[in-house]
Every structure is written in structure tokens, then in C-alpha cells.
Design an enzyme around this catalytic site. Structure first.
Site, PDB file in Angstrom:
ATOM      1  N   ASP A  39       0.906  14.305  -1.897  1.00 50.65           N
ATOM      2  CA  ASP A  39       1.069  13.410  -3.034  1.00 50.65           C
ATOM      3  C   ASP A  39       2.568  13.217  -3.217  1.00 50.65           C
ATOM      4  O   ASP A  39       3.278  14.150  -3.625  1.00 50.65           O
ATOM      5  CB  ASP A  39       0.449  14.024  -4.290  1.00 50.65           C
ATOM      6  CG  ASP A  39       0.442  13.062  -5.469  1.00 50.65           C
ATOM      7  OD1 ASP A  39       1.345  12.198  -5.533  1.00 50.65           O
ATOM      8  OD2 ASP A  39      -0.459  13.174  -6.327  1.00 50.65           O
ATOM      9  N   TYR A  67       3.272  -4.009 -11.437  1.00 50.78           N
ATOM     10  CA  TYR A  67       3.236  -3.797  -9.988  1.00 50.78           C
ATOM     11  C   TYR A  67       4.492  -4.348  -9.329  1.00 50.78           C
ATOM     12  O   TYR A  67       5.072  -3.722  -8.439  1.00 50.78           O
ATOM     13  CB  TYR A  67       1.999  -4.457  -9.394  1.00 50.78           C
ATOM     14  CG  TYR A  67       1.916  -4.342  -7.888  1.00 50.78           C
ATOM     15  CD1 TYR A  67       1.756  -3.109  -7.279  1.00 50.78           C
ATOM     16  CD2 TYR A  67       2.011  -5.471  -7.082  1.00 50.78           C
ATOM     17  CE1 TYR A  67       1.685  -2.996  -5.906  1.00 50.78           C
ATOM     18  CE2 TYR A  67       1.941  -5.365  -5.705  1.00 50.78           C
ATOM     19  CZ  TYR A  67       1.777  -4.125  -5.122  1.00 50.78           C
ATOM     20  OH  TYR A  67       1.716  -4.029  -3.751  1.00 50.78           O
ATOM     21  N   LYS A 109       7.157  -2.371  -6.991  1.00 46.42           N
ATOM     22  CA  LYS A 109       7.310  -2.751  -5.586  1.00 46.42           C
ATOM     23  C   LYS A 109       8.729  -3.214  -5.287  1.00 46.42           C
ATOM     24  O   LYS A 109       9.295  -2.900  -4.225  1.00 46.42           O
ATOM     25  CB  LYS A 109       6.307  -3.856  -5.243  1.00 46.42           C
ATOM     26  CG  LYS A 109       5.928  -3.913  -3.779  1.00 46.42           C
ATOM     27  CD  LYS A 109       5.256  -2.627  -3.322  1.00 46.42           C
ATOM     28  CE  LYS A 109       4.971  -2.685  -1.822  1.00 46.42           C
ATOM     29  NZ  LYS A 109       4.639  -1.372  -1.279  1.00 46.42           N
TER      30      LYS A 109
END
Length: 365
Positions: free
Chosen positions: A34, A128, A132
């Protein structure tokens, strides 16, 4: 190979890859990680260095996605996207760089879109996009920061959707059908890795452009559906993604009104088509609402107020609607790149496109 993921399912996939790689004569080390946790990344890096003697290449491909507007974004999802996308790729790069400095031709490759400062690409998926583009900014910064260490830092992004589980979850079988295979990204990355930092760093590249620049011009082998042709379309998360060119209705002249567009379509609806479709479509076109009833008789289209509802509700700009009916935009691609929003039955929405596809240019207009 260092495989970083937080999914047990992905580990099973990587075990299959391990077998494939070793069958081909290579070596592979799958790791379940993770990347929000520094200790897990450090342990995976340590295992990789122990097994292979160092690290030559880092590909930051792990990601989390949530395509929602500001008011509909849960902060738990926001934190997940920031933790995996922006922070996770930054942290993994940070921990790998000391080892990359020792490599002969070191590379960091971030799977992230090129920068685009037009606000409409951010409006519908802001959280998002922030996460990104954090990855994208790392390419700009690290490529300059570590240029003297000969570490090439670049970005790679697909021109089309790629046929992965994420695309299948977003757009179902239709999305997969209109995608390219993951191999196109792998082959493009391989070509990038053949270059040195002096030749290529701080670049934002598109998969098929990398291949074509290397002399690979026949890309049909990468299409999930062979024979698919592509036309450029901009999008917020499939940046420079493509709409697939299909044999849609192509008017001899562009309709001047929404009424003209819909009438040209409904003039060719038959009782059999209505019986097969059985759906009411509500269109929100730049704030104007139109109801396409395909449940009774030969169907009809009419303008309605914003309180109307449908089995499928589709929101888009007028230019997108024209593109859908002229063959310049594909519905699945428009949906995935944020130009078309759909509420309700996605399959019924795509069925409308198949209906348009079945109408040939010469016999219908």
C-alpha cells in the site's frame, strides 16, 4: 520487476505474471504494497535490491479514481486519491532515487496526463484531477532536479482508454470494446527506457506517438476490437484520448437547432425499433431538456422542462450531441472522458448509439 499494489487480487495477477516472466527466462519479484505507507514501500525496495542488486527503473502506475464533482466528493475518497496518486508516486520516487542514482541508465516513468490548464477539464472531476496532476507536476520538477544525476523522468499517457479492470468498472463491456490492449503502453514504455536522460527527460508522451516515432505504424494489433479507427478528442482523465469513428449518421449539412438534430433521427424510428428499445431518454443540452420516448408506437421527441425524468438521463453540450450524430464522437469515449454524463442504465445509453450506428448514410438521409 517490482510490483507495487494494495490488492490481494492484484497479487494473484502478479503471480501469474511471475510465472510468465520466468517461463520467458526473466526474473520477477511480486510485492503487495500500500503505497500510502512509507514502511511498506521501503520494505519492498529493500527486497528488490537484495534480489536484483539495485533498481534501474520505477514505473508509477498505481492509482485511485473517483469521477465526481466537488459537492459529491467524499473526503475519504479525496484522501485516498491524494494518498495514492500524488503522495504515493512522490514517496515511491523519493525512496527509489538513492538507488536509481547508482544505475547505469535510470528511469522514472509516471503514468499521468500532460498538463492542460483549461478549466473545463477540471470542473467535473476536480478532486481526481488535482491528485493526478500532482503526479504530472512531479515529472516537471524531478526531471530538472535530478538531471545532473542522469535520472530520466518522463510521463506516458494512453491516447485511448486501455482495456483494464478500471475501464470495465467505469464503462462496462462497451468501454472495453472501444479500448486498446495494455500491451501498447508496455511497448511504448520499453521504447522510452532505451533512451538516456540526455536524450529524453521531462517529456509528456502519448503511447501511439512513441511507437510511431520508433517506426511502428501498424497499431491494429493493439486494438481490443481489430479494425477500430481513432480520432483525437480531449478529455480530463483520458487526456488526448480518442473517440472511435463509427458509421453514424452524417448529415450533409450541420443542423442549426436541437429540433433539427432530433427530427432527422426520429424520422427513421420504426415500431419494431421502439419495441426493441423500450426506453425513455432525457437529454440536457446546455440547459435545454428534450425527451425522446421510445416505448410506444413509433416514439417521439419533444422539449420539456427540467422537472421531467427518463430511464436514461444524458447531459452534454450541443457540440457533443452534434458529434455523436455526425460520427465525430463516440458515446463510450465521450462518457469516459467526461464530455457525456449519464444517469440510469448505461447499457441502454450505449444501445441508443448502436441504434444510430445501424442507420446508414445513404439510405436514411
Amino acid at each position: 520487476m517490482l510490483a507495487i499494489s494494495d490488492s490481494v487480487f492484484t497479487l494473484c495477477l502478479y503471480l501469474c505474471i511471475l510465472h510468465t516472466v520466468e517461463e520467458a527466462g526473466g526474473l520477477c519479484l511480486p510485492c503487495v504494497v500500500d503505497i500510502r505507507f512509507e514502511d511498506q514501500i521501503s520494505k519492498a525496495i529493500e527486497q528488490t535490491v537484495d534480489k536484483f542488486g539495485g533498481i534501474d527503473i520505477l514505473v508509477n502506475n498505481a492509482g485511485a479514481i473517483g469521477l465526481t464533482g466537488t459537492l459529491n466528493t467524499a473526503m475519504k475518497r479525496f484522501d485516498l486519491m491524494m494518498g495514492i496518486n500524488a503522495r504515493g508516486s512522490f514517496l515511491t520516487s523519493k525512496l527509489c532515487i538513492p538507488h536509481l542514482k547508482k544505475a547505469k541508465n535510470p528511469h522514472i516513468l509516471n503514468i499521468t496526463p500532460p498538463l492542460n490548464m483549461r478549466p473545463n477539464w477540471y470542473a467535473e472531476n476536480l478532486a481526481y484531477a488535482i491528485s493526478k496532476y500532482g503526479v504530472t507536476l512531479s515529472v516537471l520538477g524531478m526531471s530538472e532536479e535530478f538531471k545532473s544525476d542522469r535520472i530520466a523522468v518522463n510521463a506516458l499517457w494512453p491516447r485511448t482508454a486501455i482495456g483494464t479492470a478500471a475501464v470495465e468498472a467505469l464503462a462496462g463491456d462497451i468501454g472495453i470494446k472501444y479500448s486498446r490492449k495494455p500491451e501498447i503502453m508496455a511497448d511504448a514504455a520499453y521504447i522510452i527506457f532505451q533512451h538516456t536522460c540526455d536524450q529524453m527527460t521531462g517529456q509528456f508522451m502519448i503511447d501511439d506517438e512513441v511507437l510511431m516515432n520508433a517506426g511502428i505504424t501498424d497499431l491494429d494489433c493493439y486494438a481490443v476490437t481489430p479494425g477500430t479507427k481513432y480520432e483525437k478528442v480531449q478529455g480530463p482523465y483520458f487526456k488526448r484520448a480518442d473517440a472511435l469513428v463509427q458509421p453514424l449518421i452524417i448529415p450533409t449539412t450541420t443542423p442549426n437547432s436541437l429540433h433539427d438534430i432530433f427530427i432527422k433521427f426520429t424520422n427513421h424510428i420504426t415500431v419494431d425499433i421502439v419495441k426493441e428499445t423500450q426506453c425513455v431518454y432525457l437529454f440536457d443540452i446546455d440547459g435545454d431538456h428534450w425527451l425522446l420516448e421510445l416505448k410506444n408506437g413509433t416514439g417521439y421527441i419533444k422539449q420539456v422542462d427540467k422537472s421531467a425524468t427518463g430511464d436514461v438521463e444524458m447531459t452534454m453540450e450541443k457540440s457533443v450531441l452534434i458529434g455523436l450524430f455526425s460520427g465525430k464522437i463516440n458515446a463510450a469515449a465521450a462518457y469516459m472522458n467526461g464530455k457525456l454524463k449519464i444517469k440510469g442504465n448505461l447499457e441502454k445509453a450505449m444501445e441508443l448509439e448502436r441504434l444510430i450506428n445501424s442507420m446508414t448514410i445513404n439510405s436514411k438521409l
